[in-house]
Each structure stands twice: as structure tokens, then as C-alpha cells.
Scaffold this motif. Structure first.
Motif, PDB file in Angstrom:
ATOM      1  N   ASP A  10       9.526 -68.842  -0.012  1.00 10.04           N
ATOM      2  CA  ASP A  10       8.999 -67.836  -0.496  1.00 10.04           C
ATOM      3  C   ASP A  10       7.967 -68.349  -1.970  1.00 10.04           C
ATOM      4  OD1 ASP A  10      11.136 -68.165  -1.821  1.00 10.04           O
ATOM      5  OD2 ASP A  10      11.122 -66.084  -2.772  1.00 10.04           O
ATOM      6  N   HIS A  11       8.234 -69.619  -1.969  1.00 12.19           N
ATOM      7  CA  HIS A  11       7.505 -70.100  -3.181  1.00 12.19           C
ATOM      8  C   HIS A  11       6.306 -71.140  -2.803  1.00 12.19           C
ATOM      9  CE1 HIS A  11      11.451 -69.294  -5.085  1.00 12.19           C
ATOM     10  NE2 HIS A  11      10.534 -69.028  -6.309  1.00 12.19           N
ATOM     11  N   GLU A  12       5.048 -70.542  -3.343  1.00 16.55           N
ATOM     12  CA  GLU A  12       3.960 -71.162  -2.683  1.00 16.55           C
ATOM     13  C   GLU A  12       3.969 -72.627  -3.017  1.00 16.55           C
ATOM     14  OE1 GLU A  12      -0.987 -70.859  -2.553  1.00 16.55           O
ATOM     15  OE2 GLU A  12       0.226 -69.067  -3.538  1.00 16.55           O
ATOM     16  N   MET A  13       4.287 -72.892  -4.447  1.00 14.37           N
ATOM     17  CA  MET A  13       4.341 -74.264  -4.847  1.00 14.37           C
ATOM     18  C   MET A  13       5.270 -75.240  -4.109  1.00 14.37           C
ATOM     19  SD  MET A  13       3.939 -74.121  -8.877  1.00 14.37           S
ATOM     20  CE  MET A  13       3.834 -75.621  -9.000  1.00 14.37           C
ATOM     21  N   VAL A  14       6.594 -74.747  -3.713  1.00 16.39           N
ATOM     22  CA  VAL A  14       7.439 -75.363  -2.786  1.00 16.39           C
ATOM     23  C   VAL A  14       6.718 -75.862  -1.636  1.00 16.39           C
ATOM     24  CG1 VAL A  14       9.684 -75.469  -1.890  1.00 16.39           C
ATOM     25  CG2 VAL A  14       9.425 -74.500  -4.059  1.00 16.39           C
ATOM     26  N   ARG A  15       5.973 -74.901  -0.995  1.00 14.39           N
ATOM     27  CA  ARG A  15       5.487 -74.967   0.274  1.00 14.39           C
ATOM     28  C   ARG A  15       4.487 -76.148   0.220  1.00 14.39           C
ATOM     29  NH1 ARG A  15       4.876 -69.437   0.636  1.00 14.39           N
ATOM     30  NH2 ARG A  15       2.713 -69.493   0.775  1.00 14.39           N
ATOM     31  N   ALA A  16       3.533 -75.920  -0.929  1.00 15.62           N
ATOM     32  CA  ALA A  16       2.459 -77.242  -1.086  1.00 15.62           C
ATOM     33  C   ALA A  16       3.216 -78.253  -1.298  1.00 15.62           C
ATOM     34  CB  ALA A  16       1.792 -76.515  -2.338  1.00 15.62           C
ATOM     35  N   GLY A  17       4.182 -78.688  -1.903  1.00 15.15           N
ATOM     36  CA  GLY A  17       4.847 -79.823  -2.095  1.00 15.15           C
ATOM     37  C   GLY A  17       5.157 -80.333  -0.936  1.00 15.15           C
ATOM     38  N   ARG A  19       4.175 -79.551   2.054  1.00 11.08           N
ATOM     39  CA  ARG A  19       2.955 -79.769   2.717  1.00 11.08           C
ATOM     40  C   ARG A  19       2.153 -81.235   2.433  1.00 11.08           C
ATOM     41  NH1 ARG A  19      -0.668 -76.384   0.591  1.00 11.08           N
ATOM     42  NH2 ARG A  19       0.647 -74.884   1.164  1.00 11.08           N
ATOM     43  N   ILE A  20       2.385 -81.446   1.173  1.00 14.29           N
ATOM     44  CA  ILE A  20       1.585 -82.802   1.000  1.00 14.29           C
ATOM     45  C   ILE A  20       2.676 -83.987   1.372  1.00 14.29           C
ATOM     46  CG2 ILE A  20       1.243 -84.341  -1.287  1.00 14.29           C
ATOM     47  CD1 ILE A  20       0.563 -81.755  -3.010  1.00 14.29           C
ATOM     48  N   ILE A  28       3.627 -86.497  11.766  1.00 16.21           N
ATOM     49  CA  ILE A  28       3.912 -85.005  11.245  1.00 16.21           C
ATOM     50  C   ILE A  28       2.868 -84.088  11.058  1.00 16.21           C
ATOM     51  CG2 ILE A  28       5.367 -83.641   9.758  1.00 16.21           C
ATOM     52  CD1 ILE A  28       7.298 -85.834   9.282  1.00 16.21           C
ATOM     53  N   GLU A  29       2.706 -83.113  11.539  1.00 13.15           N
ATOM     54  CA  GLU A  29       1.591 -82.045  11.311  1.00 13.15           C
ATOM     55  C   GLU A  29       2.188 -80.792  10.869  1.00 13.15           C
ATOM     56  OE1 GLU A  29      -1.837 -79.706  13.955  1.00 13.15           O
ATOM     57  OE2 GLU A  29      -0.542 -81.323  14.989  1.00 13.15           O
ATOM     58  N   ILE A  30       1.562 -80.127   9.844  1.00 10.09           N
ATOM     59  CA  ILE A  30       2.056 -78.757   9.247  1.00 10.09           C
ATOM     60  C   ILE A  30       1.211 -77.854  10.260  1.00 10.09           C
ATOM     61  CG2 ILE A  30       2.257 -77.236   7.704  1.00 10.09           C
ATOM     62  CD1 ILE A  30       4.096 -79.835   7.419  1.00 10.09           C
ATOM     63  N   VAL A  31       1.797 -77.158  11.051  1.00  8.43           N
ATOM     64  CA  VAL A  31       1.163 -76.127  12.076  1.00  8.43           C
ATOM     65  C   VAL A  31       1.198 -74.651  11.384  1.00  8.43           C
ATOM     66  CG1 VAL A  31       1.407 -77.675  14.088  1.00  8.43           C
ATOM     67  CG2 VAL A  31       3.206 -75.769  13.283  1.00  8.43           C
ATOM     68  N   GLY A  32       1.935 -74.365  10.303  1.00 13.16           N
ATOM     69  CA  GLY A  32       2.046 -72.842   9.938  1.00 13.16           C
ATOM     70  C   GLY A  32       2.902 -72.782   8.819  1.00 13.16           C
ATOM     71  N   GLU A  33       2.779 -71.817   8.238  1.00 13.38           N
ATOM     72  CA  GLU A  33       3.695 -71.422   6.995  1.00 13.38           C
ATOM     73  C   GLU A  33       4.328 -69.770   6.933  1.00 13.38           C
ATOM     74  OE1 GLU A  33       1.889 -72.777   3.020  1.00 13.38           O
ATOM     75  OE2 GLU A  33       1.043 -74.453   3.860  1.00 13.38           O
TER      76      GLU A  33
END
Length: 225
Positions: A10-17, A19-20, A28-33
Motif C-alpha cells: 500500500d506504500h507507493e514508495m515501497v513499490r517504487a523501490g 520496481r527499481i 525479472i519483469e514487473i507486470v503489475g502493482e
């Protein structure tokens, strides 16, 4: 092959980290969030990723319930990697029962995150020593089932194990890796892997994590040195 990953936090910054870190890997490919457990369930069904990095605490449906629903959905083949701080033992054991394939501390290094995703994507369970210790602390203090006369009840499936398979189960319950078990038993890793596969099949459990829980619920241990 490319590992397709869904990020649920639920934390966008965590997902962004994440993702990077993960997106920088060629395999590895990020296909969704997803920002909630409900979204994770919905997107897992729509995308069918290989791995889901699942936070526990999210608004509405939490990661534990989401994991339970995802694992129960036969159309979704994703392995769920739980991200936890270990400050709540109940989260850990609920996730075990829900069917999670791995656990990772949120303060782990980027390299550990990448390795964890690759491990669960390969169909293995990520059972870190820290997780094993928590399982042992919880289930190691729980006595196995006994009859009124005090004799231990040995489950039928355990009786089907060979002597070596039973020994391997006890070593898995101590958190030993295949390489460590091979070294202790003076056999090859391929032999250990074969034994572990047969143990999982006979016990009707999905992976090493479930095998550890099973072993400690039924009092199956091998004393450490």
C-alpha cells in the motif's frame, strides 16, 4: 526465462523501490502493482504472474487473506513471497497456513530481494534461518499428539517414510539446506533433493516451509549438535 512479478504494497514508495531493484534485473519483469489485498487478488487472476511480492498490512483485505485466496485459486500459478518485519509472530504463522512460498524481512538487501524472487519463482520455498528459528520456537514447544495412555500417535503418512526420508525430514525441520543435509549425510545434493521431493509427496505438503510446520506439529525433530 523471464520471471513476471506483481508487487502488492500500500506504500507507493515501497513499490517504487522494489520496481527499481527488480526491474533492473534482465530476467525479472514487473507486470503489475496493487495497493491492497483485494487488488492483489484481482490482478493476480488477471495477470497470473510467476511471483507476487506481498505486503502483510494493507487497508481492507490484508496480505494474509489475499495470499489465502490466491493460493486457493487454481487458475493462478503465482508463488507468494511475503514481506514481513517479523514483529508479529501471528502474521508469520498465518501466512504459513495460507500457503506463502517465502518470507523476507523488509530491511533485507536488494540482493536478497532479487535472490528471494528467483528462489520462489523456481518452485522452491524460501526458508531463511531466521524464519526457521521462529517456527521452531513456536512449534518446538508444542508436544505431538498422544493417546490417553500417553503413547505418541505417529501419523500414517509418516509411517510411509523410509528411515532415510524420516532423517531428511528431521534435518529439513532444523532448517538445513540441501547442501548442508548432503554434507551431514555424506551423499550428493541430487540425492537429497530426491529424498526431499518424496517426503513432501508422502506427507502431502507443498514445500519445505509446510514440511517444517508439519514436523514440529508432530514432534518430528533431529537434535542439533
Amino acid at each position: 526465462m523471464t520471471t513476471r512479478v506483481l508487487l502488492a504494497d500500500d506504500h507507493e514508495m515501497v513499490r517504487a523501490g522494489f520496481r527499481i531493484i527488480l526491474g533492473a534485473q534482465p530476467d525479472i519483469e514487473i507486470v503489475g502493482e496493487a495497493s491492497s489485498g483485494a487488488q492483489a487478488v484481482e490482478r493476480a487472476a488477471a495477470i497470473d504472474p510467476d511471483v507476487i511480492c506481498m505486503d502483510v498490512q494493507m487497508p481492507g483485505m490484508d496480505g494474509l487473506e489475499a495470499t489465502r485466496l490466491i493460493v486457493a485459486d487454481s487458475s493462478v500459478h503465482a508463488a507468494v513471497l511475503i514481506l514481513t518485519t517479523f514483529d508479529r509472530d501471528d502474521y508469520l504463522f498465518e501466512a504459513l497456513q495460507a500457503g506463502a512460498s517465502g518470507f523476507l524481512l523488509k530491511n533485507s538487501t536488494p540482493e536478497q530481494l532479487v535472490d528471494a524472487v528467483r528462489v520462489v519463482a523456481a518452485g522452491d520455498a524460501l526458508l531463511a534461518p531466521a524464519v526457521t528459528r521462529r517456527v521452531i520456537e513456536r512449534f518446538g514447544t508444542t508436544p505431538p499428539s498422544a493417546t490417553e495412555s500417553g503413547s505418541i500417535v505417529v501419523p500414517a503418512e509418516v509411517q510411509e517414510l523410509t528411515e532415510r526420508e524420516f532423517e531428511v525430514l528431521g534435518l529439513v525441520a532444523r532448517g538445513l539446506s540441501n547442501a548442508e543435509i548432503a554434507s551431514q549425510l555424506y551423499v550428493g545434493e541430487a540425492t537429497v533433493k530426491s529424498h526431499v521431493s518424496k517426503v513432501l509427496q508422502k506427507l502431502g505438503v507443498r514445500d519445505r516451509i509446510q514440511a517444517v510446520v508439519y514436523a514440529y506439529e508432530n514432534g518430528i525433530t533431529v537434535p542439533g549438535n
